[in-house]
Design a protein around this motif. Structure first.
Motif, short mmCIF file in Angstrom:
data_model
loop_
_atom_site.label_atom_id
_atom_site.label_comp_id
_atom_site.label_asym_id
_atom_site.label_seq_id
_atom_site.Cartn_x
_atom_site.Cartn_y
_atom_site.Cartn_z
N GLU A 158 13.03 14.59 -9.22
CA GLU A 158 12.75 13.15 -9.33
C GLU A 158 11.25 12.96 -9.50
O GLU A 158 10.45 13.86 -9.25
N GLU A 159 10.88 11.77 -9.96
CA GLU A 159 9.46 11.41 -10.09
C GLU A 159 8.91 11.23 -8.68
O GLU A 159 9.43 10.45 -7.89
N VAL A 160 7.87 12.00 -8.33
CA VAL A 160 7.33 12.03 -6.98
C VAL A 160 5.84 11.68 -7.01
O VAL A 160 5.12 12.13 -7.89
N VAL A 161 5.40 10.88 -6.04
CA VAL A 161 3.98 10.56 -5.91
C VAL A 161 3.27 11.77 -5.32
O VAL A 161 3.71 12.33 -4.32
N VAL A 162 2.19 12.21 -5.98
CA VAL A 162 1.39 13.34 -5.52
C VAL A 162 -0.09 12.97 -5.57
O VAL A 162 -0.47 11.98 -6.19
N TRP A 163 -0.90 13.80 -4.92
CA TRP A 163 -2.36 13.66 -4.95
C TRP A 163 -2.93 14.89 -5.63
O TRP A 163 -2.65 16.01 -5.22
N ASP A 164 -3.71 14.69 -6.72
CA ASP A 164 -4.34 15.78 -7.47
C ASP A 164 -5.81 15.85 -7.13
O ASP A 164 -6.49 14.81 -7.05
N CYS A 165 -6.33 17.07 -6.98
CA CYS A 165 -7.76 17.29 -6.77
C CYS A 165 -8.51 16.91 -8.04
O CYS A 165 -8.08 17.23 -9.14
N VAL A 166 -9.65 16.22 -7.89
CA VAL A 166 -10.44 15.80 -9.05
C VAL A 166 -11.36 16.89 -9.58
O VAL A 166 -11.90 16.77 -10.67
N SER A 167 -11.54 17.97 -8.82
CA SER A 167 -12.42 19.06 -9.25
C SER A 167 -11.86 19.76 -10.49
O SER A 167 -10.67 20.08 -10.53
N GLU A 168 -12.71 20.00 -11.48
CA GLU A 168 -12.30 20.67 -12.72
C GLU A 168 -11.88 22.12 -12.46
O GLU A 168 -11.11 22.68 -13.22
N THR A 169 -12.40 22.73 -11.40
CA THR A 169 -12.14 24.14 -11.13
C THR A 169 -11.04 24.36 -10.10
O THR A 169 -10.69 25.50 -9.81
N CYS A 170 -10.49 23.30 -9.54
CA CYS A 170 -9.45 23.41 -8.51
C CYS A 170 -8.14 22.83 -9.04
O CYS A 170 -8.13 21.78 -9.66
N LYS A 171 -7.04 23.50 -8.78
CA LYS A 171 -5.73 23.05 -9.27
C LYS A 171 -4.83 22.56 -8.14
O LYS A 171 -3.62 22.42 -8.30
N CYS A 172 -5.42 22.26 -6.98
CA CYS A 172 -4.64 21.87 -5.81
C CYS A 172 -4.02 20.48 -5.99
O CYS A 172 -4.61 19.60 -6.59
N TRP A 173 -2.83 20.31 -5.45
CA TRP A 173 -2.18 19.01 -5.37
C TRP A 173 -1.29 18.99 -4.15
O TRP A 173 -0.90 20.03 -3.64
#
Length: 69
Positions: free
Chosen positions: A16-31
């Protein structure tokens, strides 16, 4: 005794479509999934950068923690 490594899981994967938080750093792929965040506007647990709210199509995972909101 046979091991079950080749067996397929016949359970349907529900997405399903889920609300997530993405890191704004260009070098980090964390969410982080919104229902697993530790504060109202989380900081990246990997690099400490700001995070922005967005959505992703993900497998449904329930957070049954007493600390979740």
């Amino acid at each position: 005794m046979a091991m079950g490594f080749g067996r397929r899981n016949n359970e349907e994967i529900v997405k399903e479509e889920v609300v997530v938080w993405d890191c704004v750093s260009e070098t980090c792929k964390c969410w982080i999934r919104d229902n697993f965040k530790s504060s109202e506007t989380p900081k990246c647990p990997i690099c400490g950068s700001e995070m922005v709210q967005t959505t992703r199509e993900l497998q449904v995972v329930n957070n049954n923690s007493i600390y979740s909101k």
